[in-house]
Design a protein around this motif. Structure first.
Motif, PDB file in Angstrom:
ATOM      1  N   ARG A  72       1.806   2.590  -1.753  1.00 55.31           N
ATOM      2  CA  ARG A  72       1.564   2.115  -3.120  1.00 55.31           C
ATOM      3  C   ARG A  72       2.024   0.665  -3.262  1.00 55.31           C
ATOM      4  O   ARG A  72       1.377  -0.142  -3.933  1.00 55.31           O
ATOM      5  N   GLU A  73       3.111   0.321  -2.599  1.00 58.01           N
ATOM      6  CA  GLU A  73       3.607  -1.057  -2.649  1.00 58.01           C
ATOM      7  C   GLU A  73       2.693  -2.011  -1.886  1.00 58.01           C
ATOM      8  O   GLU A  73       2.614  -3.191  -2.204  1.00 58.01           O
ATOM      9  N   LYS A  74       1.977  -1.494  -0.883  1.00 57.92           N
ATOM     10  CA  LYS A  74       1.083  -2.330  -0.090  1.00 57.92           C
ATOM     11  C   LYS A  74      -0.244  -2.579  -0.803  1.00 57.92           C
ATOM     12  O   LYS A  74      -0.963  -3.518  -0.478  1.00 57.92           O
ATOM     13  N   TYR A  75      -0.574  -1.717  -1.754  1.00 55.87           N
ATOM     14  CA  TYR A  75      -1.822  -1.869  -2.517  1.00 55.87           C
ATOM     15  C   TYR A  75      -1.491  -1.850  -4.013  1.00 55.87           C
ATOM     16  O   TYR A  75      -1.887  -0.941  -4.744  1.00 55.87           O
ATOM     17  N   PRO A  76      -0.771  -2.874  -4.503  1.00 50.55           N
ATOM     18  CA  PRO A  76      -0.287  -2.841  -5.892  1.00 50.55           C
ATOM     19  C   PRO A  76      -1.381  -2.946  -6.944  1.00 50.55           C
ATOM     20  O   PRO A  76      -1.195  -2.491  -8.080  1.00 50.55           O
ATOM     21  N   GLU A  77      -2.526  -3.532  -6.607  1.00 52.19           N
ATOM     22  CA  GLU A  77      -3.573  -3.719  -7.597  1.00 52.19           C
ATOM     23  C   GLU A  77      -4.516  -2.526  -7.693  1.00 52.19           C
ATOM     24  O   GLU A  77      -5.193  -2.331  -8.704  1.00 52.19           O
ATOM     25  N   GLU A  78      -4.581  -1.729  -6.641  1.00 56.97           N
ATOM     26  CA  GLU A  78      -5.500  -0.595  -6.633  1.00 56.97           C
ATOM     27  C   GLU A  78      -4.837   0.628  -7.278  1.00 56.97           C
ATOM     28  O   GLU A  78      -3.612   0.765  -7.262  1.00 56.97           O
ATOM     29  N   ASN A  79      -5.661   1.471  -7.815  1.00 57.63           N
ATOM     30  CA  ASN A  79      -5.136   2.652  -8.497  1.00 57.63           C
ATOM     31  C   ASN A  79      -5.258   3.879  -7.594  1.00 57.63           C
ATOM     32  O   ASN A  79      -5.763   4.909  -8.009  1.00 57.63           O
ATOM     33  N   TYR A  80      -4.814   3.761  -6.351  1.00 56.71           N
ATOM     34  CA  TYR A  80      -4.870   4.886  -5.432  1.00 56.71           C
ATOM     35  C   TYR A  80      -3.793   5.907  -5.799  1.00 56.71           C
ATOM     36  O   TYR A  80      -2.630   5.560  -5.987  1.00 56.71           O
ATOM     37  N   THR A  81      -4.187   7.147  -5.910  1.00 54.34           N
ATOM     38  CA  THR A  81      -3.221   8.187  -6.275  1.00 54.34           C
ATOM     39  C   THR A  81      -2.960   9.163  -5.139  1.00 54.34           C
ATOM     40  O   THR A  81      -1.958   9.876  -5.154  1.00 54.34           O
ATOM     41  N   SER A  82      -3.842   9.217  -4.140  1.00 55.23           N
ATOM     42  CA  SER A  82      -3.637  10.133  -3.022  1.00 55.23           C
ATOM     43  C   SER A  82      -4.306   9.559  -1.782  1.00 55.23           C
ATOM     44  O   SER A  82      -5.043   8.566  -1.853  1.00 55.23           O
ATOM     45  N   TYR A  83      -4.036  10.191  -0.634  1.00 52.48           N
ATOM     46  CA  TYR A  83      -4.572   9.673   0.619  1.00 52.48           C
ATOM     47  C   TYR A  83      -4.741  10.807   1.624  1.00 52.48           C
ATOM     48  O   TYR A  83      -4.171  11.903   1.468  1.00 52.48           O
ATOM     49  N   ILE A  84      -5.499  10.527   2.679  1.00 46.05           N
ATOM     50  CA  ILE A  84      -5.626  11.404   3.843  1.00 46.05           C
ATOM     51  C   ILE A  84      -5.553  10.524   5.080  1.00 46.05           C
ATOM     52  O   ILE A  84      -6.289   9.535   5.187  1.00 46.05           O
ATOM     53  N   ALA A  85      -4.678  10.841   6.010  1.00 48.41           N
ATOM     54  CA  ALA A  85      -4.615  10.101   7.267  1.00 48.41           C
ATOM     55  C   ALA A  85      -5.883  10.390   8.076  1.00 48.41           C
ATOM     56  O   ALA A  85      -6.311  11.539   8.184  1.00 48.41           O
ATOM     57  N   THR A  86      -6.492   9.340   8.622  1.00 44.99           N
ATOM     58  CA  THR A  86      -7.761   9.531   9.326  1.00 44.99           C
ATOM     59  C   THR A  86      -7.610  10.340  10.605  1.00 44.99           C
ATOM     60  O   THR A  86      -8.594  10.869  11.119  1.00 44.99           O
TER      61      THR A  86
END
Length: 355
Positions: A72-86
């Motif tokens: 979240r700190e690396k993408y402060p402008e985006e509103n990412y709420t979740s993730y999946i490792a590829t």
């Protein structure tokens, strides 16, 4: 009870179900009989697969989890709420299936409708809490309960949990509470498996090739990266030992024996504490094994799970709907460059907005 398999000839014969045959009495006649049995078995297996009408276009849902504070700190402008490792997506795809991301924070209807269209669900590992509202654990509970209902109706639907996902399976089976039914357990090592005496009674290992079993039992090929684990007492304390079959153990850095692999005795639900997908992670400091033997052995687990998912006949209504849900709608980010332990991640936004 766990046993260590040694890669000698007597162990080879025992592992294949011929424990009563002494090495000294394996003559030509015996070998010919075994070859005939093997050929008859293979012929029957081929016929069974043809008759079963297996699904050769399986699609597996991979559950997302809360965005980490680091990302979240690396993408402060985006509103990412979740993730999946590829690495989980690559693991599934390498075994011949495709992936649909499953979003967190949805109501039960979302999971019910999606599970009618896909053929199984993977609970990935990671680092998140089980008490977050509308998070990984809440979504996992919906999926776990719906899958049980489907299987009770004769609608075959498998689940596979890795590390955190495996722990979630046992906590859900225990009944979620403020005191979680798991132990503190520190393991950041590559380890062998110590198989239980009845591991061949399991679906996961009953047909496992001998060379795979020997690698798993004798080499440090399973990647462990966890601060919690499930031990035998976690099953006994909550009456789960009647429903779950433990198939192997490993030891943490302090010598604590933890459950390394398990499966439900009634439902097609499976869990491993280690990380088979780490074959697709490349951070040098993590020392993940990438030898030919380790890759071969770790591939077995997703190959097995995908083979289970092929037994599900679920599908999307048409190709257009299928395409709308697939992971291909999302762009993987090279998070390894930013210092993440994950080489790449799919970032997911609220309500499935495509990035």
């Amino acid at each position: 009870m766990s046993v260590r398999i040694l890669p000698d000839r007597r162990s080879f014969l025992w592992l294949n179900g011929f424990a009563g045959i002494s090495v000294g009495f394996v003559n030509m006649k015996t070998i010919l009989v075994l070859i005939v049995i093997y050929l008859l078995y293979c012929e029957g297996a081929v016929k069974l697969r043809q008759d079963d009408q297996l699904n050769n276009r399986p699609i597996i849902g991979v559950l997302s989890q809360e965005q980490s504070l680091f990302l979240r700190e690396k993408y402060p402008e985006e509103n990412y709420t979740s993730y999946i490792a590829t690495s989980y997506v690559k693991d599934v795809e390498a075994s011949g299936a495709r992936v649909v991301p499953i979003l967190i924070g949805k109501d039960r209807d979302y999971y019910e409708e999606l599970m009618k269209k896909i053929n199984g669900v993977l609970f990935p590992g990671g680092a998140t809490y089980f008490n977050n509202s509308d998070g990984y654990a809440d979504a996992g509970q919906h999926i776990y309960e719906i899958a049980q209902q489907m299987n009770d109706r004769g609608d075959y639907f498998p689940i596979f949990g890795t590390c955190l996902g495996f722990e979630l399976l046992i906590i859900l089976a225990s009944g979620r509470s403020e005191v979680e039914n798991r132990n503190r357990c520190y393991s950041y090592q590559n380890l062998p498996l110590r198989f239980t005496t009845d591991y061949r009674d399991s679906k996961m290992f009953s047909a496992a090739p001998l060379d795979i079993l020997v690698i798993l039992a004798t080499l440090d090929v399973t990647v462990n990266s966890h601060q919690f684990c499930i031990v035998d007492d976690n099953l006994k304390s909550h009456g789960l030992d009647d429903d779950w079959l433990v198939t192997s153990h490993s030891d943490d850095q302090d010598g604590l024996e933890f459950i390394a692999s398990i499966e439900h005795k009634r439902y097609p639900i499976y869990g491993v504490q280690f990380h088979p997908e780490k074959s697709f992670e490349w951070k040098l400091s993590k020392n993940y094994p990438h030898s030919a033997e380790s890759i071969k052995a770790n591939r077995y687990f997703m190959d097995f799970f995908v083979s289970e998912c092929r037994k599900s006949g679920h599908s999307f209504n048409n190709a257009a709907e299928e395409n709308e849900y697939l992971i291909y709608n999302y762009i993987p980010h090279f998070t390894g460059l930013l210092g993440s332990a994950y080489h790449q991640c799919y970032m997911l936004e609220p309500k499935g907005v495509r990035n």
